[in-house]
Design an enzyme around this catalytic site. Structure first.
Site, short mmCIF file in Angstrom:
data_model
loop_
_atom_site.label_atom_id
_atom_site.label_comp_id
_atom_site.label_asym_id
_atom_site.label_seq_id
_atom_site.Cartn_x
_atom_site.Cartn_y
_atom_site.Cartn_z
N GLU A 37 -11.70 6.66 3.30
CA GLU A 37 -11.72 7.58 2.39
C GLU A 37 -12.67 7.55 1.00
OE1 GLU A 37 -7.77 8.81 -0.45
OE2 GLU A 37 -8.17 6.68 -0.37
N HIS A 39 -14.43 7.11 -2.15
CA HIS A 39 -13.93 6.46 -3.58
C HIS A 39 -15.11 6.46 -4.49
CE1 HIS A 39 -10.58 4.65 -1.20
NE2 HIS A 39 -10.35 3.99 -2.48
N ASP A 48 -9.71 0.65 0.65
CA ASP A 48 -8.55 0.53 0.97
C ASP A 48 -8.37 -0.76 1.93
OD1 ASP A 48 -8.28 2.55 -1.27
OD2 ASP A 48 -7.33 4.02 0.17
N HIS A 123 -3.48 1.87 0.74
CA HIS A 123 -3.74 3.52 0.45
C HIS A 123 -2.45 4.16 0.14
CE1 HIS A 123 -5.30 7.30 1.24
NE2 HIS A 123 -4.60 7.57 2.34
N GLU A 125 -0.97 7.19 -0.05
CA GLU A 125 -0.53 7.94 0.93
C GLU A 125 0.33 7.37 1.99
OE1 GLU A 125 -3.31 8.01 -0.63
OE2 GLU A 125 -3.75 10.23 -1.50
N HIS A 178 -7.60 6.27 -8.86
CA HIS A 178 -8.14 6.14 -7.57
C HIS A 178 -9.84 5.85 -7.82
CE1 HIS A 178 -9.53 7.11 -3.55
NE2 HIS A 178 -10.37 7.93 -4.02
N GLU A 183 -9.26 -0.69 -8.76
CA GLU A 183 -10.09 -0.73 -7.37
C GLU A 183 -11.48 -1.26 -7.40
OE1 GLU A 183 -8.06 2.07 -3.86
OE2 GLU A 183 -9.32 3.09 -5.54
ZN ZN Z 1 -8.23 3.47 -2.80
MN MN Z 2 -6.52 5.59 -0.86
#
Ligand code: ZN
Ligand code: MN
Length: 259
Positions: A37, A39, A48, A123, A125, A178, A183
């Site tokens: 994903e 970032h 993640d 992650h 989701e 995010h 992170e």
């Molecule tokens: Zn992430």
């Molecule tokens: Mn994620």
């Protein structure tokens, strides 16, 4: 069994099948689940997965057990929490695919004799697809007991408040963090060479309605892919946060399943 290179590893993939068999009763199987994903302009696509894997490995070294190879693909990135599928590079699987993959892995390890599982999620989701995989595993009559943890839930309120104390606007909620402060901090600590510090920006959506829309209007997604104030990230915050997450998870495993 002394002197072999695999004596110290907690990574299941680095063991022989006999070494795996010898260790089945030594502790839980950890299953890290991440994503591929975007970032932002400063972090790699693997964030993640890296964070979930590192937490799993560090916790296994504290609490015992083996870490199964991580899942590198997660449930579909959403516009309000990771930017969604409009970003080039974000590569996701349907909830049903993730649910089946987690279920298959857990079922096969369970047939090998693994009885305790720690699912470490990185992650946002993924959460409910993973829980459904475990529900179905138990409904199918296979046994096992499970700790399912998304790492951000393991951070204490006091640590979270300390991290965001000097960030204008404070804590925005995990769905909006995010590629933001935590992170980025974790990656500055864990993989400093993979962080492009010159590219770190503070960003966020121009507006944040209290409902989701599909297709998502452009002004509800930050163009950079950064949803919060990543310039406030530090390696020290990453080190502190990671230490707490690992300690809380290791203590939880001991409390729930210890002799
Ligand atoms: Zn992430
Ligand atoms: Mn994620």
């Amino acid at each position: 069994m002394t002197g072999t290179e695999t004596d110290d590893t907690v990574r299941m993939a680095e063991l022989t099948w006999q070494e795996f068999e010898d260790r089945i009763d030594d502790g839980p199987a950890f299953v890290p689940i991440g994503s591929t994903e975007q970032h932002g302009p400063h972090l790699p696509l693997s964030v993640d997965t890296v964070i979930a894997s590192e937490i799993a490995e560090r916790t296994a070294r504290e609490a015992g057990g083996m870490v199964a190879p991580p899942l590198h693909y997660g449930y579909k990135s959403q516009p309000g929490s990771g930017g969604g599928p409009e970003f080039a590079s974000t590569t996701s699987v349907h909830g049903d695919t993730l649910r089946r993959q987690v279920g298959d892995i857990v079922a096969d390890l369970s047939r090998d004799g693994v009885r305790e599982f720690v699912i470490v999620n990185g992650h946002f989701e993924n959460e409910y697809a993973v829980r459904e995989a475990i529900d179905r595993h138990l409904e199918s009559g296979l046994d096992g007991r499970f700790v399912i943890a998304s790492w951000w839930d393991l951070l204490s309120t006091s640590t979270r408040e300390a991290i965001f104390e000097n960030v204008p606007g404070g804590f925005p909620g995990w769905e909006a963090e995010h590629a933001g402060v935590v992170e980025t901090s974790l990656m500055l600590y864990l993989r400093p060479d993979s962080v492009n510090e010159d590219a770190i920006v503070d960003d966020g959506p121009s507006r944040n309605p209290p409902y989701s829309m599909k297709p998502a209007p452009e002004d509800t997604i930050p163009h950079s892919g950064v949803f919060y104030k990543a310039t406030h990230a530090t390696a020290e915050v990453g080190e502190r946060g990671l230490a707490e997450v690992v300690e809380v998870l290791a203590n939880g495993i001991e409390d729930e399943w210890g002799a």
